[in-house]
Scaffold this motif. Structure first.
Motif, PDB file in Angstrom:
ATOM      1  N   LEU A   1     -32.671 -29.247   1.164  1.00  0.00           N
ATOM      2  CA  LEU A   1     -33.382 -28.327   0.278  1.00  0.00           C
ATOM      3  C   LEU A   1     -33.863 -29.033  -0.977  1.00  0.00           C
ATOM      4  O   LEU A   1     -34.968 -28.775  -1.473  1.00  0.00           O
ATOM      5  CB  LEU A   1     -32.470 -27.155  -0.089  1.00  0.00           C
TER       6      LEU A   1
ATOM      7  N   ILE B   1     -38.432 -21.389   5.705  1.00  0.00           N
ATOM      8  CA  ILE B   1     -37.190 -21.747   6.385  1.00  0.00           C
ATOM      9  C   ILE B   1     -36.873 -20.679   7.422  1.00  0.00           C
ATOM     10  O   ILE B   1     -36.954 -19.478   7.143  1.00  0.00           O
ATOM     11  CB  ILE B   1     -36.020 -21.843   5.394  1.00  0.00           C
TER      12      ILE B   1
ATOM     13  N   SER C   1     -42.212 -26.751   5.819  1.00  0.00           N
ATOM     14  CA  SER C   1     -41.548 -25.811   6.726  1.00  0.00           C
ATOM     15  C   SER C   1     -40.356 -26.478   7.385  1.00  0.00           C
ATOM     16  O   SER C   1     -40.367 -27.676   7.666  1.00  0.00           O
ATOM     17  CB  SER C   1     -42.517 -25.287   7.791  1.00  0.00           C
ATOM     18  N   MET C   2     -39.321 -25.676   7.614  1.00  0.00           N
ATOM     19  CA  MET C   2     -38.105 -26.110   8.305  1.00  0.00           C
ATOM     20  C   MET C   2     -37.724 -25.004   9.276  1.00  0.00           C
ATOM     21  O   MET C   2     -37.041 -24.052   8.912  1.00  0.00           O
ATOM     22  CB  MET C   2     -36.958 -26.332   7.320  1.00  0.00           C
TER      23      MET C   2
ATOM     24  N   LEU D   1     -32.361 -26.782   9.508  1.00  0.00           N
ATOM     25  CA  LEU D   1     -31.249 -26.922   8.563  1.00  0.00           C
ATOM     26  C   LEU D   1     -29.894 -26.885   9.251  1.00  0.00           C
ATOM     27  O   LEU D   1     -28.958 -27.566   8.824  1.00  0.00           O
ATOM     28  CB  LEU D   1     -31.293 -25.813   7.513  1.00  0.00           C
TER      29      LEU D   1
END
Length: 360
Positions: free
Chosen positions: A212, A227, A197-198, A202
């Motif tokens: 990525l 994301i 998970s982000m 980003l």
């Protein structure tokens, strides 16, 4: 300051006074070294068709400097130009998430359990029992702590370029905390996770494409990537201008339209399973805009990057400005939560979007 640290507690005024000499020395050399050379091409697609979208200052910490966001006319990617250098990243992040800002940010992030649970639940339609989960940009691990209530059988690890992940491990919020840059650590994590998970990570990266790619390496085939990022196509971005909180200059380096991120994920070997706009919307836009405007209009609080503490008169004027703005803050809060929130998606006001993608 976290209980995990051995530093004796100090009042804020003492902290500010102790930090001031270092900031004075940093600023004596000027601001040029905090920026890289200006780009002539888009870092996302390479086009040279750029236009300036926003000019602003640091509206959160009020550190000196002016910041420019350019937008590509070809792919509509928005990016900081010129971008912060390594020295600039260190200077502008210092005392934001840690140090002087740690206590306040800790309260903010620690009190958002409902939001974290919603993020964890977004995976349930695709997989309900992931074995291993890596949260990149985990901070102090508050998301992982909340996500355990949704996925109780999952092992949660956290990764962050600050010491937050290590503190989260010691506090028991993550099973393993990794400190460092994700692209550099991904080789040692290859194929180790069912989920990466982000969440609002980003946009802070100097190179989102490498992040990525790192996620693709860290995931097992069939694993899922979550994301969540600010949506630069939100109508609030235009309506509120520099007072729109998700611009967050100078920390946010890249703001990606959802179509760009979808295409890049497909190119890297992901299948996008779902996209959400209403669910990740954080109903704070008007409240934040009012606060940022009030804070900018009021005399400065005591900050270590200012040459001297504010006078008694300045402190009084600041307090009076904030008190006078309370009705507007209340109105902004009520409008955000009860008027805009139900209509954020259909009106194009949602301030974030979330993608769920499966590694092929």
């Amino acid at each position: 300051m976290s209980d995990d640290r051995a530093t004796p507690p100090r009042g804020r005024s003492e902290q500010v006074a102790a930090l001031r000499p270092r900031y004075t020395a940093d600023l004596a050399d000027g601001l040029d070294r905090f920026f890289e050379p200006r780009r002539d091409t888009c870092p996302w697609c390479g086009s040279d068709r750029l236009t300036t979208r926003l000019r602003t200052t640091d509206l959160i910490q009020h550190k000196p400097g002016r910041f420019v966001l350019d937008r590509c006319r070809e792919c509509r990617h928005t990016f900081q130009n010129p971008r912060l250098s390594e020295a600039g990243l260190e200077f502008y992040y210092r005392d934001f998430y840690d140090g002087l800002g740690e206590k306040q940010l800790g309260r903010t992030f620690g009190g958002r359990t409902k939001m974290y649970v919603g993020r964890a639940q977004s995976l349930l339609p695709f997989v309900d029992t992931p074995k291993n989960w890596l949260d990149v940009g985990t901070g102090h691990g508050h998301f992982c702590e909340a996500a355990r209530t949704v996925h109780p059988g999952t092992s949660f690890d956290g990764l962050d370029f600050t010491d937050g992940a290590e503190l989260a491990e010691r506090a028991g919020r993550v099973d393993r905390g990794y400190r460092g840059a994700f692209p550099e650590l991904a080789g040692g994590l290859a194929g180790g996770y069912d989920v990466v998970s982000m969440f609002h990570y980003l946009e802070h990266s100097t190179d989102p494409a490498r992040e990525l790619e790192a996620a693709h390496r860290a995931l097992r085939p069939g694993g899922h990537l979550l994301i969540e990022v600010p949506d630069p196509d939100s109508r609030y971005a235009s309506l509120l201008g520099r007072w729109w909180l998700p611009w967050l200059q100078p920390q946010h380096l890249h703001l990606m339209p959802v179509q760009n991120l979808r295409r890049r994920l497909r190119t890297l070997g992901f299948t996008v399973m779902a996209g959400q706009h209403a669910e990740p919307h954080d109903p704070v836009d008007l409240l934040a805009a009012v606060w940022l405007a009030l804070d900018a209009a009021a005399p400065r609080d005591d900050l270590p990057w200012l040459p001297a503490p504010p006078t008694a008169l300045q402190r009084t004027l600041r307090a009076a400005t904030v008190i006078a703005g309370i009705p507007a803050l209340v109105l902004g809060t009520l409008t955000d939560r009860f008027v805009v929130r139900p209509l954020a998606r259909p009106l194009g006001l949602a301030n974030a979007y979330r993608l769920v993608a499966r590694r092929d």
